[in-house]
Design a protein around this motif. Structure first.
Motif, mmCIF file in Angstrom:
data_model
loop_
_atom_site.group_PDB
_atom_site.id
_atom_site.type_symbol
_atom_site.label_atom_id
_atom_site.label_comp_id
_atom_site.label_asym_id
_atom_site.label_seq_id
_atom_site.Cartn_x
_atom_site.Cartn_y
_atom_site.Cartn_z
ATOM 1 N N LEU A 172 0.845 -1.168 -0.168
ATOM 2 C CA LEU A 172 0.103 0.105 0.047
ATOM 3 C C LEU A 172 0.842 1.082 -0.143
ATOM 4 O O LEU A 172 0.259 2.465 0.285
ATOM 5 N N ASN A 173 2.173 1.173 -0.463
ATOM 6 C CA ASN A 173 3.046 2.258 -0.318
ATOM 7 C C ASN A 173 2.667 3.033 -1.525
ATOM 8 O O ASN A 173 2.927 2.565 -2.734
ATOM 9 N N PRO A 174 2.742 4.469 -1.330
ATOM 10 C CA PRO A 174 2.373 5.060 -2.696
ATOM 11 C C PRO A 174 3.661 5.055 -3.604
ATOM 12 O O PRO A 174 3.481 5.438 -4.851
ATOM 13 N N ASN A 175 4.696 4.906 -3.312
ATOM 14 C CA ASN A 175 6.007 4.767 -4.029
ATOM 15 C C ASN A 175 5.895 3.490 -4.927
ATOM 16 O O ASN A 175 6.607 3.509 -6.016
ATOM 17 N N ARG A 176 5.060 2.540 -4.894
ATOM 18 C CA ARG A 176 4.880 1.412 -5.671
ATOM 19 C C ARG A 176 3.817 1.918 -6.762
ATOM 20 O O ARG A 176 3.570 1.141 -7.631
ATOM 21 N N ASN A 177 3.387 2.930 -6.627
ATOM 22 C CA ASN A 177 2.269 3.450 -7.775
ATOM 23 C C ASN A 177 2.306 4.756 -8.121
ATOM 24 O O ASN A 177 1.325 5.655 -8.299
ATOM 25 N N GLY A 178 3.502 5.422 -8.437
ATOM 26 C CA GLY A 178 3.920 6.527 -8.921
ATOM 27 C C GLY A 178 3.452 7.660 -8.002
ATOM 28 O O GLY A 178 2.993 8.881 -8.358
ATOM 29 N N GLY A 179 3.483 7.356 -6.656
ATOM 30 C CA GLY A 179 3.019 8.626 -5.696
ATOM 31 C C GLY A 179 1.662 8.256 -5.092
ATOM 32 O O GLY A 179 1.287 9.193 -4.296
ATOM 33 N N LYS A 180 0.690 7.535 -5.647
ATOM 34 C CA LYS A 180 -0.488 7.376 -5.146
ATOM 35 C C LYS A 180 -0.730 6.095 -4.635
ATOM 36 O O LYS A 180 -0.605 5.133 -5.269
ATOM 37 N N ARG A 182 -2.184 2.640 -3.661
ATOM 38 C CA ARG A 182 -3.620 1.801 -4.056
ATOM 39 C C ARG A 182 -4.152 1.544 -2.522
ATOM 40 O O ARG A 182 -3.599 1.487 -1.591
ATOM 41 N N THR A 183 -5.630 1.352 -2.809
ATOM 42 C CA THR A 183 -6.473 0.945 -1.566
ATOM 43 C C THR A 183 -6.243 -0.531 -1.361
ATOM 44 O O THR A 183 -5.861 -1.289 -2.216
ATOM 45 N N LYS A 184 -6.461 -1.001 -0.012
ATOM 46 C CA LYS A 184 -6.460 -2.377 0.094
ATOM 47 C C LYS A 184 -7.380 -3.067 -0.560
ATOM 48 O O LYS A 184 -7.079 -4.323 -1.132
ATOM 49 N N ALA A 185 -8.666 -2.547 -0.804
ATOM 50 C CA ALA A 185 -9.420 -3.233 -1.729
ATOM 51 C C ALA A 185 -9.135 -3.434 -2.969
ATOM 52 O O ALA A 185 -9.330 -4.481 -3.702
ATOM 53 N N GLU A 186 -8.312 -2.416 -3.640
ATOM 54 C CA GLU A 186 -7.834 -2.572 -5.054
ATOM 55 C C GLU A 186 -6.816 -3.720 -5.045
ATOM 56 O O GLU A 186 -6.729 -4.411 -6.096
ATOM 57 N N MET A 187 -5.782 -3.792 -4.091
ATOM 58 C CA MET A 187 -4.921 -4.505 -4.009
ATOM 59 C C MET A 187 -5.449 -6.074 -3.940
ATOM 60 O O MET A 187 -4.800 -7.032 -4.397
ATOM 61 N N GLU A 188 -6.300 -6.311 -2.755
ATOM 62 C CA GLU A 188 -6.805 -7.626 -2.734
ATOM 63 C C GLU A 188 -7.437 -8.130 -3.921
ATOM 64 O O GLU A 188 -7.427 -9.196 -4.231
ATOM 65 N N LYS A 189 -7.940 -7.255 -4.721
ATOM 66 C CA LYS A 189 -8.926 -7.714 -5.957
ATOM 67 C C LYS A 189 -7.888 -8.352 -6.908
ATOM 68 O O LYS A 189 -8.218 -9.269 -7.447
ATOM 69 N N GLU A 190 -6.855 -7.511 -6.920
ATOM 70 C CA GLU A 190 -5.828 -7.873 -8.010
ATOM 71 C C GLU A 190 -4.995 -9.268 -7.705
ATOM 72 O O GLU A 190 -4.770 -9.950 -8.427
ATOM 73 N N LEU A 191 -4.693 -9.195 -6.235
ATOM 74 C CA LEU A 191 -4.138 -10.541 -5.786
ATOM 75 C C LEU A 191 -4.886 -11.777 -6.151
ATOM 76 O O LEU A 191 -4.464 -12.780 -6.359
ATOM 77 N N LYS A 192 -6.079 -11.484 -5.508
ATOM 78 C CA LYS A 192 -7.009 -12.689 -5.660
ATOM 79 C C LYS A 192 -7.260 -13.052 -7.084
ATOM 80 O O LYS A 192 -7.338 -14.158 -7.497
ATOM 81 N N GLY A 193 -7.539 -12.015 -8.108
ATOM 82 C CA GLY A 193 -7.660 -12.225 -9.331
ATOM 83 C C GLY A 193 -6.437 -12.899 -10.159
ATOM 84 O O GLY A 193 -6.547 -14.121 -10.869
ATOM 85 N N MET A 194 -5.219 -12.420 -9.754
ATOM 86 C CA MET A 194 -4.178 -12.891 -10.393
ATOM 87 C C MET A 194 -3.533 -14.142 -9.972
ATOM 88 O O MET A 194 -2.974 -14.822 -10.666
#
Length: 348
Positions: A172-180, A182-194
């Motif tokens: 959830l570190n902004p440095n992983r996403n160009g300074g902004k 990710r929300t926990k929900a966004e990250m969870e969705k991607e991890l579960k999907g991928m």
């Protein structure tokens, strides 16, 4: 390359049978000017050991292939176990820039997930490292699923049965996403999907001195689907004391898919290793950063006789029947990681 989420795949555990171990050979002096030659010797020692158990697949510029062969080969058999690929990298941390492999639930077919890699928030150059999953998919002729999200292999740990451990300080570190962030929900969705995982356990932070902002592979590792090794710190004035205590307490509440509790094997952290005149004043040394092989475990040791021996014994008990190979890891942690960080396992 496939768009969209993989269907009917899962992220296998590292303790399951492996096809190979991937390494990215030290080939860029600028990334490790003080330890460049030492690191090459260390990689030669590690790779020679790996060939006794399974295939070793190495990313390295073609002009280095001959010297790599010489550094590995004390016997002909060893070289038969090595595949060298003309893949240039910026750095050696294959766990983080390498392909994250997933496995089909029915056919057992292995595929690659290819995430964005930005050297832990743009701390170092990463243009070449970020191409490795695609190149690996090409040489292995594997299906590749891509994600725009940033993820490193050292940031996640799974039991192979749908449970994933990670840290907020990284994902959830902004440095992983160009300074902004990710929300926990966004990250969870991607991890579960991928990755086909069902339950995600979020720890707050990682250990002191970690370039990655706090990878989980220095803290908690699965040894079975219902058992973990967890690093603990007994000295209350140590900066890792609170963080590790909180994680240890959190693990009591974690449940496996069938509702069972985890068995938790505690290992004490090595004594702090300080580095003078270095970008890391404290090195991220941890016994949890071991590398699993088919019939062996490579354990990092730090020249601390008593603590090293206790860690070796406890890890050996977790993996009966696997040989314990102890590797002095000081040169590696000078650069910011240990054995797990340099290797990416390819499941069978």
């Amino acid at each position: 390359m496939s768009k969209g989420y993989p269907q009917n795949y899962h992220l296998p555990a590292e303790f399951e049978t492996q096809e190979a171990i991937w390494l990215s050979w030290p080939s860029n002096k600028e990334s490790c000017p003080k330890t460049y030659l030492k690191l090459q010797d260390k990689f030669g020692e590690i790779a020679a050991n790996l060939t006794r158990y399974q295939r070793v697949r190495i990313n390295a510029p073609e002009m280095m292939h001959m010297s790599i062969r010489l550094s590995i080969a004390d016997n002909e058999g060893a070289l038969n176990m090595v595949d060298l690929y003309n893949h240039n990298t910026n750095d050696v941390w294959c766990r983080d820039h390498g392909p994250i492999f997933i496995k089909h639930n029915e056919t057992g077919e292995v595929a690659i997930t290819d995430w964005n890699f930005n050297a832990w928030g743009g701390k170092f150059p990463y243009d070449l490292d970020n191409t490795i999953p695609e190149k690996a998919a090409e040489v292995l002729k594997m299906q590749r699923f891509t994600s725009d999200f940033t993820l490193e292999g050292g940031a996640i740990e799974t039991n192979g049965k749908g449970l994933l451990l990670t840290t907020e300080a990284v994902l959830l570190n902004p440095n992983r996403n160009g300074g902004k962030a990710r929300t926990k929900a966004e990250m969870e969705k991607e991890l579960k999907g991928m990755l086909g995982v069902n339950d995600i356990v979020w720890f707050k932070a990682g250990i002191e001195g970690d370039d990655t902002d706090g990878h989980v592979d220095d803290i908690v590792r699965f040894v079975r689907e219902d058992a973990v090794i967890c690093m603990v710190e007994t000295k209350e004035n140590d900066p890792n004391f609170k963080v590790l205590k909180q994680i240890r307490e959190q693990l009591d509440d974690v449940r496996t898919a069938d509702g069972g509790k985890l068995e938790i094997i505690e290992i004490e952290m090595p004594n702090a290793i300080e580095a003078k005149d270095w970008r890391l004043s404290r090195l991220p040394a941890s016994y949890a950063n071991f590398m699993l092989l088919n019939n062996a475990v490579m354990v990092p040791i730090f020249g601390q006789k008593k603590k090293d021996a206790i860690a070796e014994d406890k890890i050996a008990e977790c993996f009966p029947g696997r040989e314990i190979i102890s590797v002095t890891a000081k040169d590696l942690v000078m650069e910011g990681g240990a054995l797990h960080c340099i290797a990416m396992h390819q499941p069978k």
